[in-house]
Write a protein that holds these residues in place. Structure first.
Motif, PDB file in Angstrom:
ATOM      1  N   PRO A  83       0.793  -1.226   0.000  1.00  6.14           N
ATOM      2  CA  PRO A  83       0.000   0.000   0.000  1.00  6.14           C
ATOM      3  C   PRO A  83       0.828   1.280   0.000  1.00  6.14           C
ATOM      4  CG  PRO A  83       0.219  -0.800   2.214  1.00  6.14           C
ATOM      5  CD  PRO A  83       0.977  -1.760   1.338  1.00  6.14           C
ATOM      6  N   GLU A  84       2.177   1.174   0.098  1.00  5.91           N
ATOM      7  CA  GLU A  84       2.939   2.399   0.376  1.00  5.91           C
ATOM      8  C   GLU A  84       3.323   3.182  -0.872  1.00  5.91           C
ATOM      9  OE1 GLU A  84       5.956  -0.956   0.017  1.00  5.91           O
ATOM     10  OE2 GLU A  84       3.919  -0.641   0.724  1.00  5.91           O
ATOM     11  N   ILE A  85       3.069   2.611  -2.044  1.00  9.75           N
ATOM     12  CA  ILE A  85       3.463   3.273  -3.290  1.00  9.75           C
ATOM     13  C   ILE A  85       2.241   3.892  -3.952  1.00  9.75           C
ATOM     14  CG2 ILE A  85       4.585   2.972  -5.513  1.00  9.75           C
ATOM     15  CD1 ILE A  85       6.412   2.534  -3.123  1.00  9.75           C
ATOM     16  N   GLU A  86       2.337   5.149  -4.319  1.00 12.10           N
ATOM     17  CA  GLU A  86       1.219   5.838  -4.951  1.00 12.10           C
ATOM     18  C   GLU A  86       1.100   5.437  -6.419  1.00 12.10           C
ATOM     19  OE1 GLU A  86      -1.137   7.815  -3.600  1.00 12.10           O
ATOM     20  OE2 GLU A  86      -0.235   7.056  -1.765  1.00 12.10           O
ATOM     21  N   ARG A 119     -13.929  -9.134   4.915  1.00 17.52           N
ATOM     22  CA  ARG A 119     -13.507  -8.426   6.114  1.00 17.52           C
ATOM     23  C   ARG A 119     -11.997  -8.338   6.103  1.00 17.52           C
ATOM     24  NH1 ARG A 119     -14.000 -11.793   9.531  1.00 17.52           N
ATOM     25  NH2 ARG A 119     -13.972 -10.504  11.403  1.00 17.52           N
ATOM     26  N   ALA A 120     -11.408  -7.512   6.947  1.00 15.71           N
ATOM     27  CA  ALA A 120      -9.953  -7.362   7.010  1.00 15.71           C
ATOM     28  C   ALA A 120      -9.521  -7.491   8.466  1.00 15.71           C
ATOM     29  CB  ALA A 120      -9.520  -6.014   6.432  1.00 15.71           C
ATOM     30  N   ASP A 121      -8.936  -8.625   8.816  1.00 16.49           N
ATOM     31  CA  ASP A 121      -8.575  -8.905  10.203  1.00 16.49           C
ATOM     32  C   ASP A 121      -7.081  -8.816  10.477  1.00 16.49           C
ATOM     33  OD1 ASP A 121     -11.263  -9.491  11.040  1.00 16.49           O
ATOM     34  OD2 ASP A 121     -11.099 -11.392   9.988  1.00 16.49           O
ATOM     35  N   ALA A 156      -3.725  -3.091   5.635  1.00 21.70           N
ATOM     36  CA  ALA A 156      -2.952  -2.090   4.894  1.00 21.70           C
ATOM     37  C   ALA A 156      -3.350  -2.082   3.422  1.00 21.70           C
ATOM     38  CB  ALA A 156      -1.454  -2.368   5.045  1.00 21.70           C
ATOM     39  N   VAL A 157      -3.567  -3.277   2.857  1.00 18.41           N
ATOM     40  CA  VAL A 157      -3.980  -3.367   1.455  1.00 18.41           C
ATOM     41  C   VAL A 157      -5.361  -2.747   1.265  1.00 18.41           C
ATOM     42  CG1 VAL A 157      -4.589  -4.975  -0.398  1.00 18.41           C
ATOM     43  CG2 VAL A 157      -2.587  -5.430   1.023  1.00 18.41           C
ATOM     44  N   VAL A 158      -6.301  -3.062   2.169  1.00 16.40           N
ATOM     45  CA  VAL A 158      -7.663  -2.539   2.055  1.00 16.40           C
ATOM     46  C   VAL A 158      -7.668  -1.018   2.193  1.00 16.40           C
ATOM     47  CG1 VAL A 158      -9.951  -2.532   3.120  1.00 16.40           C
ATOM     48  CG2 VAL A 158      -8.731  -4.687   2.810  1.00 16.40           C
ATOM     49  N   SER A 159      -6.838  -0.492   3.069  1.00  9.13           N
ATOM     50  CA  SER A 159      -6.739   0.978   3.201  1.00  9.13           C
ATOM     51  C   SER A 159      -6.322   1.601   1.886  1.00  9.13           C
ATOM     52  CB  SER A 159      -5.732   1.338   4.299  1.00  9.13           C
ATOM     53  OG  SER A 159      -6.201   0.936   5.569  1.00  9.13           O
ATOM     54  N   ASP A 160      -5.404   0.954   1.190  1.00 11.33           N
ATOM     55  CA  ASP A 160      -4.968   1.430  -0.120  1.00 11.33           C
ATOM     56  C   ASP A 160      -6.107   1.351  -1.132  1.00 11.33           C
ATOM     57  OD1 ASP A 160      -2.678   2.266  -1.829  1.00 11.33           O
ATOM     58  OD2 ASP A 160      -3.091   0.373  -2.850  1.00 11.33           O
ATOM     59  N   TRP A 161      -6.847   0.253  -1.109  1.00 18.12           N
ATOM     60  CA  TRP A 161      -7.985   0.102  -2.023  1.00 18.12           C
ATOM     61  C   TRP A 161      -9.044   1.176  -1.758  1.00 18.12           C
ATOM     62  CZ3 TRP A 161      -8.944  -5.923  -1.602  1.00 18.12           C
ATOM     63  CH2 TRP A 161      -7.904  -6.595  -2.284  1.00 18.12           C
ATOM     64  N   ILE A 162      -9.294   1.470  -0.503  1.00 21.52           N
ATOM     65  CA  ILE A 162     -10.287   2.502  -0.170  1.00 21.52           C
ATOM     66  C   ILE A 162      -9.832   3.857  -0.699  1.00 21.52           C
ATOM     67  CG2 ILE A 162     -11.351   3.779   1.733  1.00 21.52           C
ATOM     68  CD1 ILE A 162     -11.353   1.162   3.335  1.00 21.52           C
ATOM     69  N   VAL A 167      -5.997 -13.241  -0.850  1.00 19.73           N
ATOM     70  CA  VAL A 167      -5.153 -12.087  -1.178  1.00 19.73           C
ATOM     71  C   VAL A 167      -3.761 -12.243  -0.572  1.00 19.73           C
ATOM     72  CG1 VAL A 167      -4.858  -9.602  -0.858  1.00 19.73           C
ATOM     73  CG2 VAL A 167      -7.102 -10.525  -1.473  1.00 19.73           C
ATOM     74  N   ILE A 168      -3.693 -12.664   0.683  1.00 19.05           N
ATOM     75  CA  ILE A 168      -2.390 -12.814   1.343  1.00 19.05           C
ATOM     76  C   ILE A 168      -1.555 -13.870   0.634  1.00 19.05           C
ATOM     77  CG2 ILE A 168      -1.236 -13.469   3.479  1.00 19.05           C
ATOM     78  CD1 ILE A 168      -3.623 -12.310   5.000  1.00 19.05           C
ATOM     79  N   SER A 169      -2.178 -14.980   0.252  1.00 15.59           N
ATOM     80  CA  SER A 169      -1.467 -16.020  -0.481  1.00 15.59           C
ATOM     81  C   SER A 169      -0.921 -15.483  -1.802  1.00 15.59           C
ATOM     82  CB  SER A 169      -2.408 -17.201  -0.746  1.00 15.59           C
ATOM     83  OG  SER A 169      -1.810 -18.139  -1.619  1.00 15.59           O
ATOM     84  N   ALA A 170      -1.736 -14.723  -2.514  1.00 18.08           N
ATOM     85  CA  ALA A 170      -1.322 -14.178  -3.815  1.00 18.08           C
ATOM     86  C   ALA A 170      -0.142 -13.226  -3.664  1.00 18.08           C
ATOM     87  CB  ALA A 170      -2.497 -13.478  -4.476  1.00 18.08           C
ATOM     88  N   ILE A 171      -0.217 -12.335  -2.685  1.00 18.32           N
ATOM     89  CA  ILE A 171       0.861 -11.374  -2.474  1.00 18.32           C
ATOM     90  C   ILE A 171       2.144 -12.091  -2.081  1.00 18.32           C
ATOM     91  CG2 ILE A 171       1.661  -9.494  -0.992  1.00 18.32           C
ATOM     92  CD1 ILE A 171      -1.235  -8.491  -0.903  1.00 18.32           C
TER      93      ILE A 171
END
Length: 511
Positions: free
Chosen positions: A51-54, A111-113, A119-125, A494-498
């Motif tokens: 999520p840290e890259i724009e 959901r995001a637990d 962090a990924v979901v925050s980027d998506w939002i 998603v975690i597996s893919a990343i």
């Protein structure tokens, strides 16, 4: 499946000779499957590092010896009739009066637990890919249990795609195009351009993979159009012609440095429409990791008028047929207007789905694949799920819960549209394959289990070393929820893919 490399040793293939102008070392990767896992793999490999890259910037991976950067060109193949999305599917139809109807008929929400996924979901939002789904949510149970539907409604927040669940995958791939300057969605089996860092081939089935014994590169073969779709009758699929070599023109002779699979059905035998002819030594490892899977059915209903109910979505912990029901129009981006009907998605219980696939399996006695037909879906599971929902509504009270906004019996509008979907591998079973299970059955040689385990919160569930499967000699990788060490569901996928994509980049860096 023919593996040309069977006697050629186990060395890792060298990087492709194509060199971009910025002194990077270029690799070519094929990703099979355009659901959430495949989209996230493409995102990481394109080195748009959420999520840290724009947007518009890259996280550049250097070679371990410092001799140049790592660049990856990705070809993603998806055989879905309605484009990318996989089990996060979305259906759009027009009624007789031209009024629009929309449903998320696969994954209903996520959901995001874990901190990583949050962090990924925050980027998506931030980028408008997903939004929080809020509304009037309820359940026939009073607390979370192994029977509830992914923690619903007890463990918010719940997230959905900003334009239906399917839009998540598509928008992730479109963000890759911002980073890579050009993302091409290609309807045919071959892309005209060889310079895109990401090409997406929709309506394309990968039915065979072969490795060159000299170069160790992989070549993909398959079909496109009607012959590729899961629901195409076998006689029509066979009449469409033979396999073609797949990929961009510059790769057809050269081949791929690695292949990433995201659908566990790729490891099925040739009888299955999603089989990709994977080498048995790798496919066996995938099947062993999967263990059992959970089947589900969903029904899509549109009513002539709005239902006078007090909820937008409800989970059922005690019903034999229904597990979850949601009003599509209550989700962000699918809100109701004068041009839309009220649409509901009904999700069956695993127990109901097991019963149905025992009655109507995916193979005939001769071993031939039986695709789900509209006739079957609209005469058996669709009406049965609808009847179960109507019976619950007709009584007004369910499990001590008042359902309607009117007293006594209330009039339920007529059904304007009804369809259904079979999800033979909806998710991995939480009952591990090494455990004894009274609810496990083998159907057409495939292990299914309707036993329920808690699906929320998402946490580590197994001691497997990796969150994916890899063979660095063959340069084959398998990611997704069926490979994940986490609780079954969207987040684990998603975690597996990343993790799998990051591992592949590390592998390239070390070459």
């Amino acid at each position: 499946m023919q593996n040309d490399a069977a006697e050629a040793g186990t060395s890792i293939p060298a990087a492709s000779t194509t060199q971009p102008s910025n002194n990077s070392i270029m690799f070519h990767v094929a990703v099979v499957g355009g659901g959430i896992a495949g989209s996230c793999v493409a995102s990481v490999l394109s080195q748009k590092a959420a999520p840290e890259i724009e947007p518009g910037t890259k996280k550049v991976r250097r070679r371990a010896d410092g001799n140049g950067d790592i660049a990856v060109r990705v070809d993603l193949f998806d055989q879905g009739r309605n484009g990318v999305g996989g089990r996060s599917s979305h259906r759009v139809r027009k009624g007789d009066e031209g009024r629009s109807m929309r449903w998320d008929h696969g994954c209903q929400f996520f959901r995001a637990d874990t901190a990583k996924f949050q962090a990924v979901v925050s980027d998506w939002i931030r980028h408008g890919i997903v939004e929080e789904w809020t509304g009037s949510f309820t359940s026939d149970g009073n607390a979370p249990s192994s029977n509830d539907f992914f923690g619903f409604p007890f463990m918010p927040p719940f997230y959905v795609g900003s334009d239906g669940m399917q839009s998540i995958s598509r928008q992730i791939l479109e963000i890759c195009s911002v980073v890579n300057n050009n993302c091409q969605f290609e309807e045919e089996q071959r892309c005209k351009s060889s310079e895109n860092n990401l090409n997406v081939y929709t309506g394309t089935r990968v039915s065979n993979v072969k490795q060159d014994s000299c170069t160790k590169k992989w070549h993909l073969y398959g079909t496109s159009g009607e012959a590729a779709y899961h629901d195409t009758p076998e006689r029509i699929a066979r009449s469409q012609g033979g396999e073609l070599k797949l990929g961009r023109s510059s790769i057809l002779d050269q081949g791929y440095d690695a292949v990433v699979f995201t659908d566990i059905s790729s490891s099925f035998g040739k009888w299955h429409r999603a089989s990709a002819g994977i080498p048995e030594e790798f496919a066996a490892r995938v099947r062993e990791r999967v263990g059992s899977r959970v089947p589900l059915f969903t029904a899509m209903i549109a009513f002539d008028e709005a239902l006078a109910v007090s909820f937008d979505a409800i989970s059922f912990q005690e019903d034999d047929v229904l597990w979850f029901a949601s009003k599509s129009n209550s989700k962000p981006g699918i809100s109701m207007n004068d041009d839309s009907k009220e649409c509901w998605t009904l999700v069956s219980t695993p127990e109901y789905a097991m019963k149905k696939i025992l009655e109507t399996p995916m193979q005939d006695p001769n071993g031939e694949f039986i695709p789900q037909s509209k006739e079957y879906l609209t005469t058996v599971p669709g009406p049965e799920l609808e009847a179960a929902f109507r019976n619950i509504l007709r009584n007004n009270w369910y499990g001590g819960l008042r359902l309607s906004t009117v007293s006594g019996e209330f009039s339920i509008p007529k059904t304007a549209y009804l369809d259904a979907q079979r999800w033979g591998s909806a998710m991995p079973s939480g009952v591990r394959s090494k455990e004894k299970s009274k609810t496990r059955k083998f159907i057409s040689g495939v292990s299914y289990d309707s036993g329920r385990t808690p699906l929320a919160p998402t946490k580590l569930e197994s001691n497997e070393e990796d969150n994916f499967i890899s063979d660095q000699n063959l340069m084959l990788f398998q990611v997704g929820d069926m490979m994940s060490r986490y609780t079954p569901g969207f987040e684990g996928s998603v975690i597996s893919a990343i993790d799998g994509a990051e591992h592949l980049l590390d592998t390239f860096s070390a070459l």
